[in-house]
Scaffold this active site. Structure first.
Site, PDB file in Angstrom:
ATOM      1  N   ASP A 108      -7.089  -2.774  -6.936  1.00 15.27           N
ATOM      2  CA  ASP A 108      -7.828  -3.375  -5.880  1.00 15.27           C
ATOM      3  C   ASP A 108      -7.936  -4.880  -6.093  1.00 15.27           C
ATOM      4  O   ASP A 108      -8.343  -5.194  -7.251  1.00 15.27           O
ATOM      5  CB  ASP A 108      -8.941  -2.520  -5.579  1.00 15.27           C
ATOM      6  CG  ASP A 108      -9.526  -2.985  -4.383  1.00 15.27           C
ATOM      7  OD1 ASP A 108     -10.635  -3.875  -4.034  1.00 15.27           O
ATOM      8  OD2 ASP A 108      -9.014  -2.184  -3.287  1.00 15.27           O
ATOM      9  N   ARG A 135       0.799  -1.119  -0.104  1.00 16.14           N
ATOM     10  CA  ARG A 135      -0.037   0.158  -0.063  1.00 16.14           C
ATOM     11  C   ARG A 135       0.895   1.056   0.016  1.00 16.14           C
ATOM     12  O   ARG A 135       0.625   2.335   0.626  1.00 16.14           O
ATOM     13  CB  ARG A 135      -0.988   0.173   1.223  1.00 16.14           C
ATOM     14  CG  ARG A 135      -2.351   0.444   0.781  1.00 16.14           C
ATOM     15  CD  ARG A 135      -3.378   0.743   1.930  1.00 16.14           C
ATOM     16  NE  ARG A 135      -3.723  -0.943   2.284  1.00 16.14           N
ATOM     17  CZ  ARG A 135      -3.953  -1.350   3.588  1.00 16.14           C
ATOM     18  NH1 ARG A 135      -3.862  -0.720   4.491  1.00 16.14           N
ATOM     19  NH2 ARG A 135      -4.509  -2.474   3.550  1.00 16.14           N
ATOM     20  N   TYR A 141     -15.213 -11.799   1.113  1.00 15.03           N
ATOM     21  CA  TYR A 141     -15.613 -10.380   0.760  1.00 15.03           C
ATOM     22  C   TYR A 141     -17.080 -10.509   0.133  1.00 15.03           C
ATOM     23  O   TYR A 141     -17.998  -9.898   0.203  1.00 15.03           O
ATOM     24  CB  TYR A 141     -14.959  -9.709  -0.054  1.00 15.03           C
ATOM     25  CG  TYR A 141     -13.756  -8.789   0.669  1.00 15.03           C
ATOM     26  CD1 TYR A 141     -14.234  -7.659   1.292  1.00 15.03           C
ATOM     27  CD2 TYR A 141     -12.423  -9.034   0.436  1.00 15.03           C
ATOM     28  CE1 TYR A 141     -13.323  -6.819   2.151  1.00 15.03           C
ATOM     29  CE2 TYR A 141     -11.606  -8.420   1.233  1.00 15.03           C
ATOM     30  CZ  TYR A 141     -12.065  -7.200   1.739  1.00 15.03           C
ATOM     31  OH  TYR A 141     -10.894  -6.565   2.595  1.00 15.03           O
ATOM     32  N   ARG A 163      -6.938  11.646  -6.174  1.00 13.24           N
ATOM     33  CA  ARG A 163      -8.063  10.946  -6.197  1.00 13.24           C
ATOM     34  C   ARG A 163      -9.295  11.908  -5.657  1.00 13.24           C
ATOM     35  O   ARG A 163     -10.611  11.496  -5.512  1.00 13.24           O
ATOM     36  CB  ARG A 163      -7.864   9.795  -5.044  1.00 13.24           C
ATOM     37  CG  ARG A 163      -7.017   8.652  -5.296  1.00 13.24           C
ATOM     38  CD  ARG A 163      -7.954   7.454  -5.734  1.00 13.24           C
ATOM     39  NE  ARG A 163      -9.283   7.682  -5.507  1.00 13.24           N
ATOM     40  CZ  ARG A 163     -10.201   7.487  -4.717  1.00 13.24           C
ATOM     41  NH1 ARG A 163      -9.707   7.002  -3.393  1.00 13.24           N
ATOM     42  NH2 ARG A 163     -11.514   7.684  -4.711  1.00 13.24           N
ATOM     43  N   ARG A 180      -3.242   6.692   0.818  1.00 11.62           N
ATOM     44  CA  ARG A 180      -3.880   7.993   1.284  1.00 11.62           C
ATOM     45  C   ARG A 180      -2.760   8.660   2.223  1.00 11.62           C
ATOM     46  O   ARG A 180      -3.286  10.011   2.482  1.00 11.62           O
ATOM     47  CB  ARG A 180      -5.380   7.695   2.041  1.00 11.62           C
ATOM     48  CG  ARG A 180      -6.285   7.525   0.839  1.00 11.62           C
ATOM     49  CD  ARG A 180      -7.709   7.247   1.752  1.00 11.62           C
ATOM     50  NE  ARG A 180      -7.445   5.722   2.351  1.00 11.62           N
ATOM     51  CZ  ARG A 180      -8.320   5.373   3.262  1.00 11.62           C
ATOM     52  NH1 ARG A 180      -9.354   6.091   3.911  1.00 11.62           N
ATOM     53  NH2 ARG A 180      -8.083   4.205   3.838  1.00 11.62           N
TER      54      ARG A 180
END
Length: 369
Positions: free
Chosen positions: A87, A38, A165, A51, A42
């Protein structure tokens, strides 16, 4: 740019820094290569700015934006590998499921799988070039934009993680709904896991065709399974994916690329994972480096495993922790990384301190000139 499928382009630039690739292949390196899971995230203000005006999955479907996000950490830090921004949940989307990113909640499936009959709603045959061509376009574009500076890693989620998921409808502390399927519907679970594995194989092969120089398989939810369930519902599919990807790459005349398996919290399965056909085993932060090296030996490359939260420490402490980690793993057949991904509130300067400490201390261990 073509709407779907790979970009037809000129030959890729020659790779200038192959330290990560050589370490993954088990070859000697002058220093320990480092990258961060990652690392495009962010915690970087430029990532947030890029983004800001776009939905998450719309970002994933924009090759130009994915390329820009992938390159951002390379501009800040002397990392030894890039990993394509994407992703793991693009695979369920390719199977026909809707996934949305809900602010404050994360990825959400409005219509998760509830009954065995719901499997019939999934695409039973997926054309990954048609459904996921935007990922391959992003890889090809990024490979050129990197100009050979460092290798580019492609990735996918592993079948059990994706299945969990798809049934839970998003994140879960217990994975109780997904695990209930394993106990109540073992045959249907295996059908779903097989379907996912087949798509993942094609997806990873096409990533290499598009320009990926290494591949990582994320079994992020391995820790929700016990040894018996992991052996039945995760490990066979992990092994099969590795074997089939290597076979298909060879059949298509594509490069043989190193593959990394990262199964978070699967301490009970480390020896099995080391024998599952992957060149590299990624480790989370809950195992001692010395123990992992003793358990798995010196014939396989290990990757990891600093606790991500260590980056909240003062820079001097980060340096001490990195030094201890490097000494524990040894200077060869090792790729430095965190034991999981970077968190959004982390200070970029502390990420830089981690990367610099790896290079400084590994150079000392290797007696660099």
């Amino acid at each position: 740019m073509a709407k779907n499928g790979p970009i037809k382009s000129a030959p890729f630039p020659e790779l200038k820094n192959d330290t990560f690739i050589r370490a993954a292949q088990g070859k000697d390196t002058e220093y320990t290569p480092v990258w961060c899971m990652r690392q495009a995230g962010r915690y970087l203000p430029e990532f947030r700015e890029t983004r800001a005006a776009q939905d998450f999955f719309a970002t994933c479907r924009s090759p130009e934006t994915c390329c820009e996000l992938t390159l951002q950490p390379l501009r800040r830090f002397p990392l030894d590998a890039a990993i394509i921004f994407s992703d793991i949940l693009v695979v369920p989307q390719a199977l026909g499921m809707e996934v949305v990113m809900v602010p404050g909640k994360g990825p959400t499936f409005p219509e998760p799988l509830k009954e065995v009959e719901d499997l019939l709603k999934l695409r039973q045959k997926v054309d990954v070039v048609a459904e996921l061509g935007y990922v391959f376009q992003a890889i090809t574009l990024t490979r050129h934009k990197l100009e050979g500076k460092v290798p580019l890693i492609g990735f996918s989620g592993a079948p059990w993680t994706l299945m969990s998921y798809m049934i839970e409808g998003g994140g879960s502390n217990t994975m109780a709904k997904a695990k209930a399927w394993l106990y109540r519907h073992p045959e249907a679970s295996c059908r779903l896991l097989t379907l996912l594995a087949d798509v993942i194989v094609d997806y990873l092969v096409e990533q290499v065709a598009a320009g990926a120089q290494a591949l990582q398989l994320f079994e992020s939810h391995a820790g929700h399974l016990g040894p018996e369930q992991f052996a039945e519902f995760a490990l066979p599919f992990i092994r099969s994916i590795g074997k089939q990807v290597k076979r298909k790459l060879q059949e298509r005349g594509l490069p043989a690329v190193p593959m990394i398996i990262f199964a978070k919290d699967a301490h009970y399965a480390l020896e099995d994972l080391a024998q599952s056909g992957y060149e590299v085993v990624g480790l989370d932060w809950t195992i001692h480096p010395q123990k992992a090296r003793h358990l798995l030996g010196k014939e396989i490359t290990l990757q990891g495993n600093l606790d991500p939260c260590a980056l909240y420490a003062p820079k001097e402490k980060i340096g001490e922790l990195v030094k201890k980690m490097l000494e524990g793993f040894g200077s060869q057949r090792y790729i430095a990384n965190l034991g999981h991904g970077l968190y959004p509130d982390m200070n970029p300067d502390h990420v830089g301190a981690f990367v610099d400490a790896v290079h400084t201390h590994s150079c000392h261990l290797n007696k660099c000139a």
